[in-house]
Design an enzyme around this catalytic site. Structure first.
Site, mmCIF file in Angstrom:
data_model
loop_
_atom_site.group_PDB
_atom_site.id
_atom_site.type_symbol
_atom_site.label_atom_id
_atom_site.label_comp_id
_atom_site.label_asym_id
_atom_site.label_seq_id
_atom_site.Cartn_x
_atom_site.Cartn_y
_atom_site.Cartn_z
ATOM 1 N N GLY A 83 0.878 -1.304 -0.024
ATOM 2 C CA GLY A 83 0.056 -0.118 0.036
ATOM 3 C C GLY A 83 0.843 1.309 0.125
ATOM 4 O O GLY A 83 0.372 2.272 -0.191
ATOM 5 N N GLU A 141 3.997 -7.022 1.221
ATOM 6 C CA GLU A 141 3.303 -7.254 0.055
ATOM 7 C C GLU A 141 3.070 -5.772 -0.507
ATOM 8 O O GLU A 141 2.358 -5.266 -1.181
ATOM 9 C CB GLU A 141 1.948 -7.708 0.265
ATOM 10 C CG GLU A 141 1.973 -8.781 0.979
ATOM 11 C CD GLU A 141 0.549 -9.175 1.507
ATOM 12 O OE1 GLU A 141 -0.460 -8.210 1.548
ATOM 13 O OE2 GLU A 141 0.175 -10.325 1.860
ATOM 14 N N GLY A 185 3.510 -3.520 -3.979
ATOM 15 C CA GLY A 185 3.228 -3.740 -5.314
ATOM 16 C C GLY A 185 3.646 -2.363 -6.087
ATOM 17 O O GLY A 185 4.414 -2.333 -6.569
ATOM 18 N N ARG A 186 2.520 -1.467 -5.839
ATOM 19 C CA ARG A 186 2.993 -0.077 -6.615
ATOM 20 C C ARG A 186 4.154 0.488 -6.534
ATOM 21 O O ARG A 186 4.957 0.883 -7.262
ATOM 22 C CB ARG A 186 1.597 0.743 -6.417
ATOM 23 C CG ARG A 186 1.491 2.103 -7.069
ATOM 24 C CD ARG A 186 0.833 3.206 -6.147
ATOM 25 N NE ARG A 186 -0.508 2.558 -5.882
ATOM 26 C CZ ARG A 186 -1.548 2.570 -6.530
ATOM 27 N NH1 ARG A 186 -1.453 3.194 -7.879
ATOM 28 N NH2 ARG A 186 -2.832 1.988 -6.139
ATOM 29 N N ARG A 190 -6.548 4.267 -15.081
ATOM 30 C CA ARG A 190 -6.509 4.809 -13.570
ATOM 31 C C ARG A 190 -7.161 6.258 -13.994
ATOM 32 O O ARG A 190 -7.893 6.480 -12.793
ATOM 33 C CB ARG A 190 -5.093 5.034 -13.185
ATOM 34 C CG ARG A 190 -4.631 3.424 -13.051
ATOM 35 C CD ARG A 190 -3.017 3.314 -12.381
ATOM 36 N NE ARG A 190 -3.302 3.924 -11.117
ATOM 37 C CZ ARG A 190 -3.167 4.981 -10.732
ATOM 38 N NH1 ARG A 190 -2.583 5.960 -11.412
ATOM 39 N NH2 ARG A 190 -3.151 5.424 -9.381
ATOM 40 N N TYR A 235 -10.134 6.129 -10.851
ATOM 41 C CA TYR A 235 -9.671 6.645 -9.906
ATOM 42 C C TYR A 235 -9.461 8.378 -9.815
ATOM 43 O O TYR A 235 -8.775 8.574 -8.757
ATOM 44 C CB TYR A 235 -8.471 6.043 -9.373
ATOM 45 C CG TYR A 235 -8.244 4.588 -9.250
ATOM 46 C CD1 TYR A 235 -9.103 3.739 -8.455
ATOM 47 C CD2 TYR A 235 -7.217 3.787 -10.027
ATOM 48 C CE1 TYR A 235 -8.928 2.310 -8.399
ATOM 49 C CE2 TYR A 235 -7.263 2.408 -10.087
ATOM 50 C CZ TYR A 235 -7.946 1.921 -9.401
ATOM 51 O OH TYR A 235 -7.927 0.506 -9.331
ATOM 52 N N CYS A 261 -15.003 6.126 -27.494
ATOM 53 C CA CYS A 261 -16.404 6.593 -27.342
ATOM 54 C C CYS A 261 -16.745 6.619 -26.028
ATOM 55 O O CYS A 261 -18.115 6.098 -25.740
ATOM 56 C CB CYS A 261 -17.297 6.227 -28.420
ATOM 57 S SG CYS A 261 -16.668 6.238 -30.057
ATOM 58 N N GLU A 262 -16.326 7.452 -25.229
ATOM 59 C CA GLU A 262 -16.704 7.575 -23.882
ATOM 60 C C GLU A 262 -16.131 9.137 -23.239
ATOM 61 O O GLU A 262 -14.778 9.232 -23.503
ATOM 62 C CB GLU A 262 -16.096 6.658 -22.857
ATOM 63 C CG GLU A 262 -16.569 5.366 -23.051
ATOM 64 C CD GLU A 262 -17.624 4.709 -22.373
ATOM 65 O OE1 GLU A 262 -18.060 5.567 -21.230
ATOM 66 O OE2 GLU A 262 -17.932 3.567 -22.650
ATOM 67 N N TYR A 268 -0.845 -1.281 -12.167
ATOM 68 C CA TYR A 268 -2.454 -1.286 -12.178
ATOM 69 C C TYR A 268 -2.662 -0.500 -13.573
ATOM 70 O O TYR A 268 -3.505 0.392 -13.893
ATOM 71 C CB TYR A 268 -2.951 -0.444 -11.204
ATOM 72 C CG TYR A 268 -2.559 -1.184 -9.600
ATOM 73 C CD1 TYR A 268 -3.260 -2.270 -9.477
ATOM 74 C CD2 TYR A 268 -1.608 -0.611 -8.865
ATOM 75 C CE1 TYR A 268 -2.894 -3.106 -8.221
ATOM 76 C CE2 TYR A 268 -1.524 -1.048 -7.580
ATOM 77 C CZ TYR A 268 -1.992 -2.532 -7.433
ATOM 78 O OH TYR A 268 -1.779 -2.998 -6.161
HETATM 79 C C1 LIG Z 1 -3.148 -5.116 -3.763
HETATM 80 C C2 LIG Z 1 -2.808 -5.687 -2.610
HETATM 81 C C3 LIG Z 1 -1.183 -5.299 -2.168
HETATM 82 C C4 LIG Z 1 -0.384 -4.276 -2.928
HETATM 83 O O1 LIG Z 1 -0.935 -3.076 -2.647
HETATM 84 P P1 LIG Z 1 0.210 -1.723 -3.439
HETATM 85 O O2 LIG Z 1 -0.679 -0.504 -3.047
HETATM 86 O O3 LIG Z 1 0.234 -2.166 -4.797
HETATM 87 O O4 LIG Z 1 1.082 -1.906 -2.549
HETATM 88 C C5 LIG Z 1 -0.693 -5.854 -1.149
HETATM 89 N N1 LIG Z 1 -1.589 -7.046 -0.434
HETATM 90 C C6 LIG Z 1 -2.656 -7.152 -0.603
HETATM 91 C C7 LIG Z 1 -3.734 -8.291 0.082
HETATM 92 C C8 LIG Z 1 -3.246 -6.613 -1.718
HETATM 93 O O5 LIG Z 1 -4.590 -6.870 -1.873
#
Ligand SMILES: *Cc1c(COP(=O)(O)O)cnc(C)c1O
Length: 428
Positions: A239, A273, A275-276, A312, A316, A343-344, A372
């Site tokens: 996150g 975990e 990601g982004r 995105r 968002y 077309c949106e 994403y």
């Molecule tokens: C999507 C997700 C993440 C990663 O979130 P990021 O904002 O990309 O870091 C980590 N854990 C779980 C369970 C997720 O669903």
């Protein structure tokens, strides 16, 4: 920090010319930088160097095999959210012993596949899922190593569509039910309860919601141990936000220091975990200007990229910095709406954005398009799925091929009763 910068008047990906990639692969295309992926992964691991940490890259952010293999080589495990992602992770050479399976609704088939592969851990999110897993594991003669994801009811202060840690959100076990489900899980056949998991949202730009959630989780771990449970792992989710525009998310170092503070002496393996934060700024989307349309009140920059390639902004209200691939020679800027051809009305990337002058035929790059982005693409308006190119210094590889209308039509069939004479298909 990323490795997309102007050299000799042209935006480059590491030491590769974007103009040359556009000539070879056509536009639009996604381009990822291996050096940037590596740097972000290393900054994150360095921030946790004092911690018993396992990193599971949240591959839903970008699950291209080239990206997964790059991170796998650096030692990353993977956080997966579907059976498809399990197959992808294994195709990229990731050992199931480094895979954590998250997600709010894992099907019986997905749970069975995870057990069959012997994944490291399954993060459960409901009583219903717990009982389903217990039954499947027992039937297969396996023991599932599980963490239970709790919902700490903490406001992550991010966009409503990516906040996950409020009691009104579908994710995790309600805080009030946490003790009860852990106690129940501990007695179930086929279930080995190893830990507590939490993930309160995405694109967090404030550290305090993390501190609040992690402090609650720590308290829960101590309580569960007091009840006799052998809690050995805490999964702290992902996150961490990235700067798309003017945001100032906590640095990985700041985040790491907060974790060490809140979790000091907890005697657990800590799982992360991200990601982004790993992949977001390691990718760009390169697009060509089709027209510069002059309206009465405003001008429109019409690109060959659209909302189906990068959803995105539509989904968002997200900001992506958009820059010309040819370095501007003056500081002159003017407001313009930047749109795609779909077309949106929602196919609008930016309204009244201050931009240097660009002309039809020029290339532009959307920054921060590594996370994403390609994973959320669709073929809406019968458009292609875009090629993805991974750059490594002056080397590059096509890591995902363009999917064209001809590829898509191969999957479709006109029913026999419409096509006459037993013909199954007359297009494609
Ligand atoms: C999507 C997700 C993440 C990663 O979130 P990021 O904002 O990309 O870091 C980590 N854990 C779980 C369970 C997720 O669903």
């Amino acid at each position: 920090m990323d490795h997309f910068s102007y050299v000799d008047g042209e935006l480059r990906a590491e030491n590769v010319s974007l103009n040359e990639l556009a000539a070879e692969f056509g536009t639009p295309f996604f381009c990822y930088s291996a050096a940037t992926l590596t740097r972000h992964y290393q900054v994150f691991t360095d921030a946790l160097s004092g911690v018993d940490a396992d990193i599971y890259y949240a591959m839903k952010a970008n699950s291209n095999l080239g990206v997964l293999a790059t991170l796998g080589n650096l030692g990353a495990g993977m956080d997966i959210v579907s059976g498809g992602e399990l197959v992808r992770a294994q195709a990229a050479g990731i050992s199931p012993s480094k895979i954590v399976f998250s997600g709010v609704g894992k099907s019986v088939d997905e749970l069975r596949a995870a057990l069959d592969a012997d994944v490291h851990q399954i993060n459960l999110e409901s009583y219903e899922e717990l009982h389903a897993l217990s039954a499947i594991a027992s039937e297969m003669g396996k023991t599932a190593h599980v963490a239970i994801r709790v919902n700490p009811n903490v406001d992550a202060k991010t966009h409503a569509k990516i906040t996950t840690g409020l009691s009104e959100n579908k994710f995790g076990i309600a805080w009030e039910q946490a003790e009860a489900i852990f106690t129940e899980a501990n007695g179930l056949p086929g279930i080995d309860v190893v830990g507590v998991a939490v993930h309160i949202g995405s694109q967090l730009t404030d550290i305090e919601p993390y501190r609040a959630a992690y402090t609650k989780v720590r308290g829960l771990v101590e309580k569960l141990r007091g009840l006799g449970l052998n809690i050995r792992a805490v999964d702290l989710g992902g996150g961490l936000g990235i700067p798309y525009d003017a945001e100032t998310p906590p640095s990985p170092a700041e985040y790491g220091a907060m974790v060490q503070d809140v979790m000091a002496g907890i005697d657990c393996r800590l799982g992360f975990e991200p990601g982004r934060m790993i992949v977001g700024n390691a990718g760009i989307l390169v697009s060509r200007v089709i027209y510069v349309k002059s309206g009465i009140d405003r001008k429109f920059l019409i690109l060959d990229a659209a909302m189906n390639d990068l959803i995105r902004p539509a989904l968002y209200e997200a900001h992506h910095t958009i820059v010309p691939v040819t370095e501007p020679t003056t500081d002159a800027m003017a407001p313009i709406d930047i749109v795609g051809p779909v077309c949106e009305t929602g196919d609008t990337f930016a309204r009244q954005r201050m931009m240097p002058e660009v002309k039809a035929g020029d290339l532009v790059a959307f920054r921060s398009a590594g996370a994403y982005a390609a994973v959320m693409a669709s073929t809406y308006n019968a458009r292609d799925l875009l090629p993805e190119i991974l750059v490594n210094d002056s080397d590059y590889a096509l890591v995902s091929e363009r999917v064209t209308i001809h590829d898509i039509l191969k999957r479709e069939h006109i029913p026999v009763w419409l096509s006459g004479q037993g013909q199954e298909k007359n297009v494609g």
